[in-house]
Design a protein around this motif. Structure first.
Motif, PDB file in Angstrom:
ATOM      1  N   UNK A 107       2.411   5.065  -8.453  1.00  0.00           N
ATOM      2  CA  UNK A 107       3.090   4.403  -7.328  1.00  0.00           C
ATOM      3  C   UNK A 107       2.576   4.953  -5.986  1.00  0.00           C
ATOM      4  N   UNK A 108       2.350   6.272  -5.948  1.00  0.00           N
ATOM      5  CA  UNK A 108       1.867   6.874  -4.694  1.00  0.00           C
ATOM      6  C   UNK A 108       0.475   6.351  -4.358  1.00  0.00           C
ATOM      7  N   UNK A 109      -0.408   6.339  -5.350  1.00  0.00           N
ATOM      8  CA  UNK A 109      -1.773   5.857  -5.099  1.00  0.00           C
ATOM      9  C   UNK A 109      -1.788   4.368  -4.759  1.00  0.00           C
ATOM     10  N   UNK A 110      -0.825   3.626  -5.316  1.00  0.00           N
ATOM     11  CA  UNK A 110      -0.755   2.188  -5.020  1.00  0.00           C
ATOM     12  C   UNK A 110      -0.078   1.922  -3.673  1.00  0.00           C
ATOM     13  N   UNK A 111       0.431   2.985  -3.034  1.00  0.00           N
ATOM     14  CA  UNK A 111       1.138   2.801  -1.761  1.00  0.00           C
ATOM     15  C   UNK A 111       2.514   2.180  -1.949  1.00  0.00           C
ATOM     16  N   UNK A 112       3.084   2.329  -3.143  1.00  0.00           N
ATOM     17  CA  UNK A 112       4.357   1.669  -3.460  1.00  0.00           C
ATOM     18  C   UNK A 112       5.525   2.651  -3.581  1.00  0.00           C
ATOM     19  N   UNK A 113       5.254   3.957  -3.510  1.00  0.00           N
ATOM     20  CA  UNK A 113       6.307   4.950  -3.791  1.00  0.00           C
ATOM     21  C   UNK A 113       7.384   4.942  -2.718  1.00  0.00           C
ATOM     22  N   UNK A 114       8.580   5.264  -3.136  1.00  0.00           N
ATOM     23  CA  UNK A 114       9.699   5.404  -2.193  1.00  0.00           C
ATOM     24  C   UNK A 114       9.384   6.565  -1.247  1.00  0.00           C
TER      25      UNK A 114
END
Ligand code: FO1
Length: 335
Positions: free
Chosen positions: A71-78
């Motif tokens: 999620x972090x690498x995808x730019x999707x993390x909270x």
């Protein structure tokens, strides 16, 4: 000049963008991995992720650190928690509570889709490596994210009042009672995947992210042959300290180091990794420990290691890589 032409069949050392492998846990480690993903071509970045936190909850297989990295690498993390998806909703957790489940482990509605897919794929006998590859591809992650092993490993916390499964201790009980020990159930049968071993073998730089040494990096290091692979690697091995000024930025690293290693400091981190570590990145506030780490035979880079925003991630990733590249592997430095 013909004699200087690169042979297409032989991997050439890449001066600008070294083939890099990062060992990583959850939130803190994922931030550095994100910085690395912005400065390295995706085919030069492999992130080997802890799976000791994996467990089953609500009938689903959860792999929190792998998802946090994806999620972090995808730019999707909270951005607030560092785990889960940004702007997710919690209708399922609310409904579970109405039905009498205390829903102590929070899974957002959209995050649940990941766990449903992973669980279905596990039941269809896909390996964690293949599941992670599929999730990464579908989320638009281009770096190579690998679970540390395809074998089930479960971190267990010894509290002195008995053992607790990791997530029960960490989330449900808020890291209480204090940990008196940690073990990784199933580790005897767990080898790193071929993909992880190959990446380490071909690496030009090996990094250890600023993740909890016991909970996140410990399970990876405990895999069969892993520390030997780090010791024998031709690539320099460099860690970023998760301890800044005696404190962990997130989670129980400082408390665990104090309780289990005698002090919460970057020096304690250096000692834990001293069998294979060539360099340690420490925060400027820990400059007083520079010489103590150096005297362990470990080179030191002092820089700002706190990652509050995206530029911080880029800066730390760039500085860490540049530092690693200055370290030729020289075991003779060791006392
Ligand atoms: N951490 C919490 O403190 N509370 C939670 O409810 C929680 C849910 C959660 C759901 C999905 C996920 O990928 C991670 C989640 N985490 C939660 C983080 C998780 O416990 C990680 O294992 C730790 O951050 C350690 O790396």
């Amino acid at each position: 000049v013909a004699s200087h032409a690169a042979d297409a069949n032989v991997p050439q050392p890449s001066v600008a963008a070294p083939r890099t492998v990062a060992l990583c846990g959850g939130v803190g480690g994922a931030k550095l991995a994100h910085g690395l993903a912005h400065i390295l071509p995706p085919e030069h970045l492999t992130i080997i992720v802890n799976t000791g936190d994996d467990f089953r909850q609500y009938g689903l297989h959860i792999s929190p650190d792998v998802d946090t990295v994806l999620y972090t690498l995808a730019g999707l993390a909270d951005p607030d928690t560092g785990w889960g998806l940004a702007r997710d909703t919690d209708r399922v957790m609310t409904a579970l509570r109405i039905l009498g489940n205390d829903a102590w482990f929070h899974l957002g509605d959209r995050d649940l889709a990941t766990h449903l897919m992973r669980t279905a794929w596990i039941e269809a006998d896909l390996t964690p490596t293949e599941i992670t590859r599929r999730l990464g591809e579908r989320l638009g992650v281009r770096a190579n994210v690998l679970p540390m092993t395809d074998v089930s490993v479960s971190t267990v916390i010894d509290t002195g009042e008995g053992e607790l499964p990791f997530q029960t201790w960490f989330v449900r009980q808020g890291c209480t009672p204090p940990a008196t020990g940690v073990r990784y159930a199933g580790i005897e049968a767990a080898a790193p995947t071929l993909e992880a071993s190959d990446a380490l073998r071909c690496a030009e730089v090996i990094l250890i992210c600023p993740s909890n040494p016991y909970l996140s990096i410990g399970p990876i290091l405990a895999l069969q042959g892993l520390t030997e692979q780090l010791q024998d690697a031709t690539a320099p091995v460099v860690a970023v300290s998760p301890i800044v000024g005696g404190k962990a930025l997130k989670g129980p690293s400082a408390r665990m180091l104090a309780d289990l290693a005698g002090e919460a400091s970057c020096r304690a981190v250096a000692r834990l990794y001293s069998d294979f570590l060539d360099g340690l990145v420490i925060d400027r506030t820990d400059a007083d420990l520079h010489d103590a780490v150096d005297s362990l035979g470990i080179a030191v880079l002092e820089t700002d290691t706190v990652m509050n925003n995206h530029p911080d991630r880029l800066r730390l990733a760039t500085a860490t890589l540049a530092f690693a590249r200055t370290l030729a592997r020289d075991r003779r430095r060791r006392p």
